[in-house]
Design an enzyme around this catalytic site. Structure first.
Site, PDB file in Angstrom:
ATOM      1  CB  SER A 139       2.746  -3.853  -5.560  1.00 23.66           C
ATOM      2  OG  SER A 139       1.989  -2.983  -4.758  1.00 23.66           O
ATOM      3  CG  ASP A 265       0.847   3.477  -8.560  1.00 27.61           C
ATOM      4  OD1 ASP A 265      -0.257   3.250  -8.021  1.00 27.61           O
ATOM      5  OD2 ASP A 265       1.823   2.724  -8.459  1.00 27.61           O
ATOM      6  CG  HIS A 291      -0.528  -0.175  -8.068  1.00 25.91           C
ATOM      7  ND1 HIS A 291       0.589   0.326  -7.453  1.00 25.91           N
ATOM      8  CD2 HIS A 291      -0.693  -1.433  -7.568  1.00 25.91           C
ATOM      9  CE1 HIS A 291       1.074  -0.564  -6.604  1.00 25.91           C
ATOM     10  NE2 HIS A 291       0.314  -1.652  -6.671  1.00 25.91           N
TER      11      HIS A 291
END
Length: 318
Positions: A139, A265, A291
């Site tokens: 991320s 995502d 995600h």
């Protein structure tokens, strides 16, 4: 290793939330070191000590993550099974204790990434005769790692291979996605921990930013405008989101790198994923996974697909 989502776990939101909250995280004992930064602050780094001569993997966590995040725990367990060594550096303020400098951390933190990687390489790779040296980021940590790889180019070649998972490659489009509808659940989750840290930061440095504007921020755009952008040298949120996005430097990377993003995502919908990168960069965009989810198996599911995917790429591309 193609990702196939379980039939019992449909949709990007479930594939994001369920693995993070409901799948048991493996327990791997880690050793912590506190490092003094060049600006007299500190970062805490958690280590897994493996067998001499075997590879070393550093993984950078996501926004408000830590070595306790599900993906970090899964990676350390996978390394332990192989006898490899690993490290999870904590971005400033994410190790359980507020950092001492005015700054926090951000998606374009290439300088911080570079300082940590170079110290790890010098201190642990060379002195302890490890094998290959790899870097992964998840991320926000993935975006920052890609920024370092692209900005450093051949100076990043101390890393044998790299991987970024669910990185917000286009921060502006990701910000738009997280600012409406069901996605606001993720925004509220982030702000729930970021705002108390900011209040502590104002106790350290009164007047550092506008307290009322910070507390009234309803989404990451407003929060970044008050806190993240000005604290880290950006004009405003728009300037930060543009200049820090990794999509701009994918063509400059010289290290074999996997960019893994699910098209469903919620943090960055598939239509905004970059289509071009340097020849050494593999863009892999499975239809499912959410995600940083990528759960597999029967109920209650497993977290082992993602670390095995990353480690398989490392072994095959170095």
């Amino acid at each position: 290793m193609k990702y196939l989502s379980p039939r019992w776990l449909p949709g990007g939101h479930l594939q994001t939330i369920y693995p993070a909250v409901f799948i048991n995280k493996p327990v791997t004992p880690l050793r912590r070191e506190r490092w003094t930064t060049p600006d007299d602050d500190f970062v805490d780094v958690d280590f897994l000590d493996g067998e001499p001569g075997k590879p070393f993997v550093v993984m950078f966590h996501g926004l408000e993550g830590s070595s306790d995040s599900h993906y970090a725990r899964a990676m350390m367990a996978a390394l332990r099974e192989r006898g490899w060594s690993g490290a999870i550096p904590h971005f400033r303020g994410c190790s359980g204790e507020l950092n001492q400098a005015p700054r926090f951390y951000h998606s374009g933190d290439a300088q911080e990434i570079g300082w940590i990687i170079n110290r790890l390489y010098q201190q642990y790779h060379q002195q302890h005769t490890y094998g290959k040296f790899y870097a992964a980021g998840v991320s926000l940590g993935g975006n920052a790692l890609l920024r370092w790889l692209g900005e450093s180019q051949h100076h990043a070649d101390i890393v044998s291979a790299a991987c970024a998972v669910s990185a917000p490659l286009d921060l502006a489009q990701g910000g738009v996605s997280l600012s409406s509808g069901f996605n606001m659940i993720y925004t509220r989750m982030f702000l729930k921990t970021l705002k108390p840290k900011c209040l502590q930061k104002l106790d350290q440095f009164p007047g550092l930013f506008n307290k009322d504007a910070m507390l009234n921020a309803r989404d990451l755009y407003e929060f970044d405008n008050v806190v993240t952008a000005p604290l880290h040298g950006y004009l405003d949120t728009d300037d930060y989101w543009h200049r820090a996005s990794a999509k701009h430097i994918l063509g400059d990377i010289t290290v074999p790198t996997l960019v893994l993003n699910a098209k469903n995502d919620p943090f960055l919908p598939g239509q905004h994923l970059p289509a071009r990168a340097a020849n050494c960069v593999t863009l892999e965009y499975p239809d499912h996974g959410g995600h940083v989810g990528f759960a597999t198996g029967n109920v209650p599911g497993h977290l082992n697909w993602l670390p095995q995917k990353i480690l398989h790429f490392f072994e095959a591309n170095s």
